[in-house]
Design a protein around this motif. Structure first.
Motif, PDB file in Angstrom:
ATOM      1  N   GLY A  11       0.728  -1.249   0.134  1.00  0.00           N
ATOM      2  CA  GLY A  11      -0.063   0.153  -0.037  1.00  0.00           C
ATOM      3  C   GLY A  11       0.951   1.414  -0.093  1.00  0.00           C
ATOM      4  O   GLY A  11      -0.046   2.383  -0.236  1.00  0.00           O
ATOM      5  N   ASN A  12       2.162   1.307   0.357  1.00  0.00           N
ATOM      6  CA  ASN A  12       2.871   2.362   0.352  1.00  0.00           C
ATOM      7  C   ASN A  12       2.743   3.217   1.603  1.00  0.00           C
ATOM      8  O   ASN A  12       2.790   4.478   1.318  1.00  0.00           O
ATOM      9  CB  ASN A  12       2.976   2.896  -0.902  1.00  0.00           C
ATOM     10  N   ILE A  13       2.208   2.544   2.567  1.00  0.00           N
ATOM     11  CA  ILE A  13       1.605   3.654   3.576  1.00  0.00           C
ATOM     12  C   ILE A  13       2.365   2.965   4.994  1.00  0.00           C
ATOM     13  O   ILE A  13       2.231   3.608   5.865  1.00  0.00           O
ATOM     14  CB  ILE A  13       0.187   3.762   3.851  1.00  0.00           C
ATOM     15  N   CYS A  14       3.121   1.728   4.954  1.00  0.00           N
ATOM     16  CA  CYS A  14       3.617   1.148   6.148  1.00  0.00           C
ATOM     17  C   CYS A  14       4.969   0.917   5.924  1.00  0.00           C
ATOM     18  O   CYS A  14       6.096   1.609   6.212  1.00  0.00           O
ATOM     19  CB  CYS A  14       2.838   0.038   6.495  1.00  0.00           C
ATOM     20  N   ARG A  15       5.180  -0.327   5.503  1.00  0.00           N
ATOM     21  CA  ARG A  15       6.738  -0.562   5.303  1.00  0.00           C
ATOM     22  C   ARG A  15       7.518   0.043   4.396  1.00  0.00           C
ATOM     23  O   ARG A  15       8.736   0.414   4.788  1.00  0.00           O
ATOM     24  CB  ARG A  15       6.523  -2.030   4.752  1.00  0.00           C
ATOM     25  N   SER A  16       7.202   0.250   3.166  1.00  0.00           N
ATOM     26  CA  SER A  16       8.070   0.944   2.292  1.00  0.00           C
ATOM     27  C   SER A  16       8.235   2.455   2.953  1.00  0.00           C
ATOM     28  O   SER A  16       9.571   2.837   2.650  1.00  0.00           O
ATOM     29  CB  SER A  16       7.673   0.948   0.876  1.00  0.00           C
ATOM     30  N   CYS A  49      -0.605   5.894  10.617  1.00  0.00           N
ATOM     31  CA  CYS A  49      -0.600   6.671  12.055  1.00  0.00           C
ATOM     32  C   CYS A  49       0.256   5.905  12.757  1.00  0.00           C
ATOM     33  O   CYS A  49       1.238   6.401  13.479  1.00  0.00           O
ATOM     34  CB  CYS A  49      -1.696   7.173  12.497  1.00  0.00           C
ATOM     35  N   THR A  50       0.211   4.615  12.851  1.00  0.00           N
ATOM     36  CA  THR A  50       0.866   3.733  13.736  1.00  0.00           C
ATOM     37  C   THR A  50       2.422   3.404  13.059  1.00  0.00           C
ATOM     38  O   THR A  50       3.558   3.475  14.097  1.00  0.00           O
ATOM     39  CB  THR A  50       0.274   2.148  13.893  1.00  0.00           C
ATOM     40  N   ALA A  51       2.567   3.451  11.805  1.00  0.00           N
ATOM     41  CA  ALA A  51       3.855   3.437  11.248  1.00  0.00           C
ATOM     42  C   ALA A  51       4.678   4.704  11.660  1.00  0.00           C
ATOM     43  O   ALA A  51       5.710   4.701  12.098  1.00  0.00           O
ATOM     44  CB  ALA A  51       3.937   3.152   9.734  1.00  0.00           C
ATOM     45  N   LEU A  52       3.940   5.886  11.434  1.00  0.00           N
ATOM     46  CA  LEU A  52       4.681   7.250  11.848  1.00  0.00           C
ATOM     47  C   LEU A  52       4.902   7.149  13.548  1.00  0.00           C
ATOM     48  O   LEU A  52       6.149   7.700  13.643  1.00  0.00           O
ATOM     49  CB  LEU A  52       3.827   8.255  11.470  1.00  0.00           C
TER      50      LEU A  52
END
Length: 148
Positions: A11-16, A49-52
């Motif tokens: 999704g390009n919002i967490c890992r990458s 938000c949790t990745a951030l």
């Protein structure tokens, strides 16, 4: 020489975005450009938000991020493409077959370790993925900088 690195997840919002930020920091001072995209990107969404929060917990202040979809053009522009899972490599090869020789797992130097997707899971899952990403990024940075 690897001048442009593309990091790919779903999704390009967490890992990458996490990997993009960590690798960019690890390569600071070099002229290597690092970006990211998703195979099924949540286009224009910010980092989860949790990745951030996970990045911030580890002392990082990443710039704003907007998810973007992987395109053939992005894949062609990259000298090196790093994915989180083996299936993502296969998906990329199906979409852009001519990039086959420049796609590797981010966890290549950790015995081809895959990095699980923490999306919609708790902070523990994000911490686990962060730790795997951090170790993988350190290995790639060491190798990339040694080639400069």
């Amino acid at each position: 020489m690897f001048d442009r690195i593309l990091i790919v997840c779903t999704g390009n919002i967490c890992r990458s975005p996490i990997a993009e930020h960590l690798l960019r920091e690890a390569l600071q001072g070099s002229d290597i450009a690092v970006s990211s995209a998703g195979l099924g990107a949540l286009v224009d969404h910010p980092i989860d938000c949790t990745a951030l929060a996970t990045l911030q917990h580890h002392g990082h202040r990443p710039p704003s991020h907007r998810a973007r979809q992987l395109t053939a053009e992005l894949a062609h522009e990259a000298d090196l493409i790093l994915t989180m899972e083996q299936g993502q490599i296969q998906s990329m090869i199906q979409r852009v077959p001519e990039t086959r020789g420049k796609i590797f797992l981010l966890g290549k130097w950790q015995s081809e370790q895959e990095i699980p997707d923490p999306y919609r899971q708790g902070p523990e899952a994000f911490e686990h993925s962060y730790g795997l990403i951090e170790r993988a990024v350190a290995s790639w940075a060491e190798r990339l900088l040694a080639r400069r």
